[in-house]
Design a protein around this motif. Structure first.
Motif, PDB file in Angstrom:
ATOM      1  N   LEU A  76       8.471   1.786  13.038  1.00  0.00           N
ATOM      2  CA  LEU A  76       7.538   2.574  13.843  1.00  0.00           C
ATOM      3  C   LEU A  76       6.460   1.697  14.437  1.00  0.00           C
ATOM      4  O   LEU A  76       6.084   1.842  15.583  1.00  0.00           O
ATOM      5  CB  LEU A  76       6.860   3.631  12.981  1.00  0.00           C
ATOM      6  CG  LEU A  76       7.472   5.002  12.930  1.00  0.00           C
ATOM      7  CD1 LEU A  76       6.525   5.944  12.227  1.00  0.00           C
ATOM      8  CD2 LEU A  76       7.792   5.513  14.327  1.00  0.00           C
ATOM      9  N   GLU A  77       5.886   0.836  13.611  1.00  0.00           N
ATOM     10  CA  GLU A  77       4.912  -0.084  14.173  1.00  0.00           C
ATOM     11  C   GLU A  77       4.674  -1.275  13.267  1.00  0.00           C
ATOM     12  O   GLU A  77       4.994  -1.264  12.094  1.00  0.00           O
ATOM     13  CB  GLU A  77       3.596   0.626  14.528  1.00  0.00           C
ATOM     14  CG  GLU A  77       2.767   1.084  13.375  1.00  0.00           C
ATOM     15  CD  GLU A  77       1.374   1.537  13.849  1.00  0.00           C
ATOM     16  OE1 GLU A  77       0.929   1.155  14.938  1.00  0.00           O
ATOM     17  OE2 GLU A  77       0.728   2.261  13.087  1.00  0.00           O
ATOM     18  N   VAL A  78       4.119  -2.314  13.878  1.00  0.00           N
ATOM     19  CA  VAL A  78       3.762  -3.526  13.146  1.00  0.00           C
ATOM     20  C   VAL A  78       2.244  -3.640  13.238  1.00  0.00           C
ATOM     21  O   VAL A  78       1.684  -3.724  14.320  1.00  0.00           O
ATOM     22  CB  VAL A  78       4.434  -4.770  13.767  1.00  0.00           C
ATOM     23  CG1 VAL A  78       4.019  -6.039  13.027  1.00  0.00           C
ATOM     24  CG2 VAL A  78       5.957  -4.622  13.754  1.00  0.00           C
TER      25      VAL A  78
ATOM     26  N   VAL B  99       4.365  -3.517   8.075  1.00  0.00           N
ATOM     27  CA  VAL B  99       5.388  -2.912   8.927  1.00  0.00           C
ATOM     28  C   VAL B  99       5.678  -1.490   8.449  1.00  0.00           C
ATOM     29  O   VAL B  99       5.965  -1.277   7.266  1.00  0.00           O
ATOM     30  CB  VAL B  99       6.679  -3.765   8.915  1.00  0.00           C
ATOM     31  CG1 VAL B  99       7.723  -3.178   9.858  1.00  0.00           C
ATOM     32  CG2 VAL B  99       6.374  -5.215   9.279  1.00  0.00           C
ATOM     33  N   ASP B 100       5.560  -0.534   9.365  1.00  0.00           N
ATOM     34  CA  ASP B 100       5.805   0.872   9.031  1.00  0.00           C
ATOM     35  C   ASP B 100       7.224   1.254   9.419  1.00  0.00           C
ATOM     36  O   ASP B 100       7.642   1.063  10.561  1.00  0.00           O
ATOM     37  CB  ASP B 100       4.813   1.781   9.766  1.00  0.00           C
ATOM     38  CG  ASP B 100       3.391   1.582   9.286  1.00  0.00           C
ATOM     39  OD1 ASP B 100       3.214   1.012   8.182  1.00  0.00           O
ATOM     40  OD2 ASP B 100       2.453   1.987   9.994  1.00  0.00           O
ATOM     41  N   ILE B 101       7.933   1.821   8.455  1.00  0.00           N
ATOM     42  CA  ILE B 101       9.354   2.131   8.646  1.00  0.00           C
ATOM     43  C   ILE B 101       9.649   3.560   8.197  1.00  0.00           C
ATOM     44  O   ILE B 101       9.130   4.004   7.173  1.00  0.00           O
ATOM     45  CB  ILE B 101      10.211   1.137   7.817  1.00  0.00           C
ATOM     46  CG1 ILE B 101      10.028  -0.294   8.350  1.00  0.00           C
ATOM     47  CG2 ILE B 101      11.686   1.538   7.824  1.00  0.00           C
ATOM     48  CD1 ILE B 101      10.672  -1.362   7.503  1.00  0.00           C
TER      49      ILE B 101
ATOM     50  N   THR C 127       2.207  10.621   9.020  1.00  0.00           N
ATOM     51  CA  THR C 127       1.963  10.168   7.647  1.00  0.00           C
ATOM     52  C   THR C 127       0.600   9.490   7.475  1.00  0.00           C
ATOM     53  O   THR C 127       0.214   9.194   6.350  1.00  0.00           O
ATOM     54  CB  THR C 127       3.049   9.142   7.220  1.00  0.00           C
ATOM     55  OG1 THR C 127       3.016   8.048   8.132  1.00  0.00           O
ATOM     56  CG2 THR C 127       4.424   9.772   7.211  1.00  0.00           C
ATOM     57  N   ASN C 128      -0.117   9.248   8.587  1.00  0.00           N
ATOM     58  CA  ASN C 128      -1.403   8.539   8.482  1.00  0.00           C
ATOM     59  C   ASN C 128      -2.352   9.243   7.518  1.00  0.00           C
ATOM     60  O   ASN C 128      -2.482  10.461   7.556  1.00  0.00           O
ATOM     61  CB  ASN C 128      -2.090   8.461   9.841  1.00  0.00           C
ATOM     62  CG  ASN C 128      -1.206   7.831  10.884  1.00  0.00           C
ATOM     63  OD1 ASN C 128      -0.339   8.489  11.432  1.00  0.00           O
ATOM     64  ND2 ASN C 128      -1.413   6.562  11.141  1.00  0.00           N
ATOM     65  N   VAL C 129      -3.025   8.449   6.697  1.00  0.00           N
ATOM     66  CA  VAL C 129      -4.009   9.008   5.766  1.00  0.00           C
ATOM     67  C   VAL C 129      -5.109   9.728   6.551  1.00  0.00           C
ATOM     68  O   VAL C 129      -5.581  10.791   6.159  1.00  0.00           O
ATOM     69  CB  VAL C 129      -4.592   7.896   4.865  1.00  0.00           C
ATOM     70  CG1 VAL C 129      -5.719   8.443   3.997  1.00  0.00           C
ATOM     71  CG2 VAL C 129      -3.483   7.316   3.984  1.00  0.00           C
TER      72      VAL C 129
HETATM   73 MG   LIG Z   1       0.935   3.903  12.096  1.00  0.00          MG
END
Ligand SMILES: [Mg+2]
Ligand SMILES: Nc1ncnc2c1ncn2[C@@H]1O[C@H](COP(=O)(O)OP(=O)(O)O)[C@@H](O)[C@H]1O
Length: 302
Positions: free
Chosen positions: A262-264, A248-250, A213-215
């Motif tokens: 997924l990550e902080v 925070v990525d969820i 999903t990263n831009v």
């Molecule tokens: Mg990420």
């Protein structure tokens, strides 16, 4: 009693400069002055002092570090030293933790917070890797210190792994960190937290056939209302990691029917001017919470 003074280093691209100005203005209203653009790259340590531009950083009341995630070893080294003598946002310890995906996942899981299942093994332990792929059928190899989706590799079969291993072995890695590939809808939640409070939420969607999903990997940002469950999960994750500021990525695991962290991110970007036009309107709230936090952490006793 001396006037309060802090150091600040904030990224300049994507509207960062304007954000810095607003923060400086609001701190000034509270009688806190700011030494801006303090890049530790240009600082030196000299006996009991860390000196930047002839100023003693160790005499500041606080240092607010909010620049590029990937700092050089030198910057991190001085960050660590400086934080031994003055407060920093985020603290060195918390920032260093969130810069490492394995250390973060380990701590989150140990505190009962859902993440994708993962395994870490020694670089010579290819036996273990092969066992894992048999069990999981799809997994993601991740550099533990990466960003922007760079270097993530989806491994879909044992044959796939056999093909990849010679390349990985050439890279002189210390270990392998792999996650089970999560069956999800290629969208995520980014939840912004400051000082234990919810600030804002947006979503990202992977572009085309990409699963990231990263831009920077072709993903795009969209407006997304969070539900209580994801907000709660993000607040818990930020607390466990000890970060004052977090993104925070969820994602939602469709097989397990649960949200996973997924990550902080320890330096989540403010909404860019374009994203603000789209309707992401949390910047002012975020600035206010950061100013409150700096004010509180620099309050002198008496
Ligand atoms: Mg990420
Ligand atoms: N275990 C996984 N299963 C499925 N997709 C994943 C998994 N881990 C990461 N992704 C996808 O890859 C993207 C980047 O992964 P992430 O761990 O956030 O690394 P980075 O620091 O490079 O952003 C995520 O936003 C997500 O879309």
């Amino acid at each position: 009693m001396g006037k309060r003074k802090i150091g600040m280093w904030l990224y300049k691209n994507g509207g960062g400069e304007k954000i810095a100005k607003k923060i400086i203005k609001k701190l000034k209203e509270r009688d806190i002055s700011v030494l801006n653009d303090v890049n530790l790259r240009h600082a030196i340590a000299k006996n009991e002092h860390i000196i930047w531009n002839d100023k003693k950083l160790d005499k500041l009341d606080l240092f607010f570090s909010y620049n590029a995630g990937e700092q050089t070893q030198y910057q991190m080294y001085l960050y660590q030293a400086l934080n031994r003598v003055i407060p920093m946002i985020n603290s060195y310890e918390a920032f260093a933790l969130t810069e490492d995906k394995f250390q973060t996942s380990f701590l989150l899981r140990n505190n009962g917070i859902n993440t994708p299942d993962y395994k870490l093994c020694h670089r010579d332990d290819t036996f273990h890797l092969k066992e894992i792929i048999k069990k999981w059928d799809k997994m993601v190899y991740k550099p533990t210190d990466g960003w922007g989706g760079v270097g993530l590799t989806k491994i879909e079969s044992e044959a796939n792994l056999d093909m990849l291993l010679p390349f990985l072995n050439q890279m002189d890695l210390r270990f392998f960190y792999v996650e089970k590939f999560i069956n999800y809808d290629n969208t995520d939640y980014r939840i912004d937290i400051v000082d234990g409070k919810f600030v804002g939420c947006y979503g990202r969607k992977a572009g085309g056939s990409d699963w990231r999903t990263n831009v920077t990997s072709g993903g795009s940002v969209f407006l997304r209302e969070p539900n209580d469950e994801v907000v709660d999960l993000a607040l818990k994750a930020a607390k466990v990691c000890g970060v004052d500021i977090a993104g925070v990525d969820i994602i939602y695991d469709r097989d397990k029917e649960e949200y996973v962290v997924l990550e902080v991110n320890g330096i989540p970007a403010f909404a860019t001017p374009e994203q603000e036009k789209m309707g992401l309107d949390f910047n002012d709230k975020k600035i206010d919470l950061i100013v409150d936090l700096i004010d509180r952490k620099t309050k002198k006793e008496k």
